[in-house]
Design a protein around this motif. Structure first.
Motif, PDB file in Angstrom:
ATOM      1  N   LYS A  45      27.572  -1.927 -14.606  1.00 56.68           N
ATOM      2  CA  LYS A  45      26.424  -2.521 -15.297  1.00 56.68           C
ATOM      3  C   LYS A  45      26.489  -2.229 -16.789  1.00 56.68           C
ATOM      4  N   SER A  46      25.988  -3.182 -17.573  1.00 57.99           N
ATOM      5  CA  SER A  46      25.916  -3.014 -19.014  1.00 57.99           C
ATOM      6  C   SER A  46      24.556  -3.497 -19.481  1.00 57.99           C
ATOM      7  N   SER A  47      23.966  -2.801 -20.447  1.00 62.72           N
ATOM      8  CA  SER A  47      22.676  -3.222 -20.984  1.00 62.72           C
ATOM      9  C   SER A  47      22.848  -4.219 -22.131  1.00 62.72           C
ATOM     10  N   SER A  48      24.085  -4.465 -22.532  1.00 58.97           N
ATOM     11  CA  SER A  48      24.345  -5.374 -23.638  1.00 58.97           C
ATOM     12  C   SER A  48      24.524  -6.812 -23.136  1.00 58.97           C
ATOM     13  N   ALA A  49      23.681  -7.689 -23.632  1.00 58.92           N
ATOM     14  CA  ALA A  49      23.767  -9.104 -23.247  1.00 58.92           C
ATOM     15  C   ALA A  49      25.073  -9.724 -23.743  1.00 58.92           C
ATOM     16  N   LYS A  50      25.555  -9.263 -24.901  1.00 61.18           N
ATOM     17  CA  LYS A  50      26.788  -9.819 -25.453  1.00 61.18           C
ATOM     18  C   LYS A  50      27.999  -9.457 -24.599  1.00 61.18           C
ATOM     19  N   ILE A  51      28.020  -8.235 -24.103  1.00 64.46           N
ATOM     20  CA  ILE A  51      29.129  -7.824 -23.238  1.00 64.46           C
ATOM     21  C   ILE A  51      29.066  -8.587 -21.923  1.00 64.46           C
ATOM     22  N   ASN A  52      27.854  -8.752 -21.381  1.00 63.95           N
ATOM     23  CA  ASN A  52      27.700  -9.522 -20.148  1.00 63.95           C
ATOM     24  C   ASN A  52      28.150 -10.971 -20.344  1.00 63.95           C
ATOM     25  N   LYS A  53      27.817 -11.547 -21.486  1.00 68.64           N
ATOM     26  CA  LYS A  53      28.215 -12.929 -21.783  1.00 68.64           C
ATOM     27  C   LYS A  53      29.733 -13.029 -21.901  1.00 68.64           C
ATOM     28  N   LEU A  54      30.333 -12.066 -22.587  1.00 67.04           N
ATOM     29  CA  LEU A  54      31.784 -12.050 -22.731  1.00 67.04           C
ATOM     30  C   LEU A  54      32.469 -11.926 -21.370  1.00 67.04           C
ATOM     31  N   ALA A  55      31.940 -11.042 -20.530  1.00 65.27           N
ATOM     32  CA  ALA A  55      32.525 -10.839 -19.203  1.00 65.27           C
ATOM     33  C   ALA A  55      32.447 -12.097 -18.353  1.00 65.27           C
ATOM     34  N   SER A  56      31.360 -12.841 -18.484  1.00 69.13           N
ATOM     35  CA  SER A  56      31.214 -14.047 -17.674  1.00 69.13           C
ATOM     36  C   SER A  56      31.992 -15.233 -18.245  1.00 69.13           C
ATOM     37  N   SER A  57      32.361 -15.148 -19.513  1.00 73.60           N
ATOM     38  CA  SER A  57      33.033 -16.290 -20.143  1.00 73.60           C
ATOM     39  C   SER A  57      34.562 -16.238 -20.046  1.00 73.60           C
ATOM     40  N   MET A  58      35.122 -15.095 -19.632  1.00 75.45           N
ATOM     41  CA  MET A  58      36.575 -14.962 -19.573  1.00 75.45           C
ATOM     42  C   MET A  58      37.030 -14.504 -18.198  1.00 75.45           C
ATOM     43  N   PRO A  59      38.193 -14.966 -17.751  1.00 75.42           N
ATOM     44  CA  PRO A  59      38.724 -14.469 -16.478  1.00 75.42           C
ATOM     45  C   PRO A  59      39.186 -13.012 -16.612  1.00 75.42           C
ATOM     46  N   GLU A  60      39.215 -12.307 -15.486  1.00 76.56           N
ATOM     47  CA  GLU A  60      39.588 -10.895 -15.496  1.00 76.56           C
ATOM     48  C   GLU A  60      40.983 -10.674 -16.079  1.00 76.56           C
ATOM     49  N   LYS A  61      41.904 -11.555 -15.797  1.00 80.26           N
ATOM     50  CA  LYS A  61      43.269 -11.410 -16.304  1.00 80.26           C
ATOM     51  C   LYS A  61      43.292 -11.387 -17.836  1.00 80.26           C
ATOM     52  N   LYS A  62      42.527 -12.285 -18.470  1.00 82.97           N
ATOM     53  CA  LYS A  62      42.488 -12.323 -19.938  1.00 82.97           C
ATOM     54  C   LYS A  62      41.814 -11.071 -20.492  1.00 82.97           C
ATOM     55  N   LEU A  63      40.724 -10.636 -19.859  1.00 81.45           N
ATOM     56  CA  LEU A  63      40.054  -9.410 -20.314  1.00 81.45           C
ATOM     57  C   LEU A  63      41.000  -8.226 -20.233  1.00 81.45           C
ATOM     58  N   ARG A  64      41.789  -8.155 -19.165  1.00 82.59           N
ATOM     59  CA  ARG A  64      42.752  -7.069 -18.990  1.00 82.59           C
ATOM     60  C   ARG A  64      43.804  -7.111 -20.106  1.00 82.59           C
ATOM     61  N   GLU A  65      44.259  -8.310 -20.463  1.00 78.71           N
ATOM     62  CA  GLU A  65      45.254  -8.436 -21.543  1.00 78.71           C
ATOM     63  C   GLU A  65      44.686  -7.960 -22.868  1.00 78.71           C
ATOM     64  N   PHE A  66      43.423  -8.324 -23.165  1.00 81.51           N
ATOM     65  CA  PHE A  66      42.813  -7.934 -24.433  1.00 81.51           C
ATOM     66  C   PHE A  66      42.489  -6.446 -24.467  1.00 81.51           C
ATOM     67  N   ALA A  67      42.163  -5.858 -23.316  1.00 76.26           N
ATOM     68  CA  ALA A  67      41.807  -4.440 -23.260  1.00 76.26           C
ATOM     69  C   ALA A  67      43.033  -3.533 -23.187  1.00 76.26           C
ATOM     70  N   LYS A  68      44.184  -4.116 -22.943  1.00 79.07           N
ATOM     71  CA  LYS A  68      45.426  -3.343 -22.790  1.00 79.07           C
ATOM     72  C   LYS A  68      45.742  -2.562 -24.063  1.00 79.07           C
ATOM     73  N   LYS A  69      46.170  -1.323 -23.898  1.00 80.68           N
ATOM     74  CA  LYS A  69      46.513  -0.485 -25.043  1.00 80.68           C
ATOM     75  C   LYS A  69      47.822  -0.987 -25.653  1.00 80.68           C
ATOM     76  N   ILE A  70      47.792  -1.279 -26.942  1.00 80.88           N
ATOM     77  CA  ILE A  70      48.980  -1.762 -27.621  1.00 80.88           C
ATOM     78  C   ILE A  70      49.506  -0.752 -28.641  1.00 80.88           C
ATOM     79  N   TRP A  71      48.783   0.346 -28.829  1.00 77.82           N
ATOM     80  CA  TRP A  71      49.200   1.359 -29.790  1.00 77.82           C
ATOM     81  C   TRP A  71      49.863   2.507 -29.066  1.00 77.82           C
TER      82      TRP A  71
END
Length: 72
Positions: A45-71
């Protein structure tokens, strides 16, 4: 593309990244944002509406790619 350093800039970057769906995170704050959205997508759960909107607007695979550590 400019780095997102403030909360409002991070949310704007998230929306622009969600629209293009072709670039990885360019800062640690963006990585954290997409990680939070990925957590929401997976059932946390998240209290942020923006995070909830982002989560619903993108597939899990894309979110995983963006959250992946690149450093090292």
């Amino acid at each position: 593309m400019a780095h997102c350093e403030t909360e409002s800039a991070v949310s704007q970057c998230a929306i622009s990244f969600a629209e293009t769906e072709s670039m990885p995170s360019t800062s640690i704050k963006q990585q954290h944002l997409f990680g939070a959205a990925l957590g929401v997508k997976r059932g946390h759960k998240s209290s942020s509406a923006k995070i909830n909107k982002l989560a619903s607007s993108m597939p899990e695979k894309k979110l995983r790619e963006f959250a992946k550590k690149i450093w090292k």
